[in-house]
Design a protein around this motif. Structure first.
Motif, PDB file in Angstrom:
ATOM      1  N   CYS A 164       0.835  -1.212   0.000  1.00  0.00           N
ATOM      2  CA  CYS A 164       0.000   0.000   0.000  1.00  0.00           C
ATOM      3  C   CYS A 164       0.865   1.256   0.000  1.00  0.00           C
ATOM      4  O   CYS A 164       0.523   2.253  -0.636  1.00  0.00           O
ATOM      5  N   LEU A 196      -4.869   1.395  -5.744  1.00  0.00           N
ATOM      6  CA  LEU A 196      -5.633   0.347  -5.059  1.00  0.00           C
ATOM      7  C   LEU A 196      -4.874  -0.969  -5.160  1.00  0.00           C
ATOM      8  O   LEU A 196      -4.357  -1.318  -6.223  1.00  0.00           O
ATOM      9  N   ASP A 214      -6.569   0.700  -0.035  1.00  0.00           N
ATOM     10  CA  ASP A 214      -5.844   1.857  -0.557  1.00  0.00           C
ATOM     11  C   ASP A 214      -4.770   2.241   0.456  1.00  0.00           C
ATOM     12  O   ASP A 214      -4.509   1.502   1.411  1.00  0.00           O
TER      13      ASP A 214
END
Ligand SMILES: C[S@@+](CC[C@H](N)C(=O)[O-])C[C@H]1O[C@@H](n2cnc3c(N)ncnc32)[C@H](O)[C@@H]1O
Length: 285
Positions: free
Chosen positions: A156, A164, A183
């Motif tokens: 991430c 995403l 996210d």
């Protein structure tokens, strides 16, 4: 797969058990460890169908629509399928297949045009790329839960702006799948997807839950409550079987929505044998 035992923990650490090549001078080491490379053509069709239905605007809005397929396995087939599926919808799409096993990178042909597909050695650090979308399927199942959590954080943090991560698991033939979308701020949703004609009950999907949830499918945990509620709604909708298993699935999912489960999406998605629920409703306590 058991997580117990010090040998397993040692093997499953994010620290590779054997030296992996550096990506390039000055770049970070590829993070992770080579694991079984099992894959199959069309195995990831359910998550790809969902990506196509839900993520095309994200890709179209990006200055550089770069997608990473992390851990593509012993053949590049699912990476090429991903490119073929998204390519017609996303002008300028670039797809990079990353594998931590250099032999698997050496084995695949490079560059197709259009869309452009490259294959490189890389791990959870995403090889220094800043993708808008990462698909990591059937990769984290072979790590322990703590390592998988760190891998989420690493991936991430490497996403491009508005990016995403879609991390999930499926069976060998892609008939049962689950995935988490995350996210930069963390997990957003859990999706269950199945060929519903093959299900005795929705909780059959439990064995395919992502690493972050599979050990939490026990009484008192939210994901267990979700599967129990879905089983009950599925049983209550048995009368709809005459109209086909998908109708029965849709009725079961609608019952969950009526009961207040925070579902995302609409009947259009549920007809595909999907259910997407907000992560907050299934996050381990
Ligand atoms: C079971 S295969 C999955 C192949 C394909 N994604 C699929 O779902 O069919 C898992 C692959 O992930 C690779 N892998 C494991 N950890 C990785 C990491 N940290 N970075 C990149 N690849 C990794 C393994 O080497 C293996 O080839």
């Amino acid at each position: 797969m058991s997580d117990g035992g010090s040998e397993h923990k040692r093997r499953a650490s994010l620290t590779p058990r054997k030296a992996v090549p550096r990506l390039a001078a000055g770049r970070a080491r590829a993070l992770g460890l080579p694991t079984r490379g099992t894959t199959n053509a069309n195995r990831l069709r359910r998550v790809d169908r969902w990506l196509l239905a839900t993520q095309v605007p994200r890709l179209r809005d990006a200055a550089r629509p770069l997608v990473v397929d992390l851990g593509y396995g012993s053949s590049a087939v699912t990476t090429l399928e991903l490119a073929d599926r998204l390519g017609p919808e996303v002008p300028g799409l670039e797809v990079v297949g990353l594998e931590i096993d250099p032999a698997r990178v050496a084995a695949v042909a490079e560059d197709r045009d259009p869309p452009r597909v490259d294959f490189r050695v890389g791990g959870f650090e995403l090889a220094g790329l800043r993708p808008v979308l990462v698909r990591a399927f059937n990769v984290l199942r072979q790590y322990d839960e703590e390592s998988a959590a760190r891998a989420w954080e690493t991936m991430c943090a490497a996403l491009g702006p508005g990016g995403l991560l879609v991390e999930g698991t499926c069976d060998e033939w892609g008939r049962r799948a689950t995935w988490v979308a995350l996210d930069a701020d963390g997990p957003l949703t859990l999706t269950l997807a199945a060929r519903v004609a093959d299900l005795d009950r929705p909780s059959d999907l439990a064995e395919r839950l992502p690493k972050a949830l599979i050990h939490h499918n026990v009484p008192g945990q939210p994901v267990h409550e979700l599967l129990r509620a879905l089983d009950a709604a599925w049983a209550a909708a048995a009368g709809l079987s005459a109209f086909g298993p998908r109708q029965r699935w849709v009725a079961a999912v609608e019952a969950l929505a009526d009961d207040g489960w925070p579902l995302v999406g609409s009947t259009r998605r549920w007809r595909h044998g999907e259910l997407t629920v907000r992560w907050s409703a299934v996050a381990p306590r």
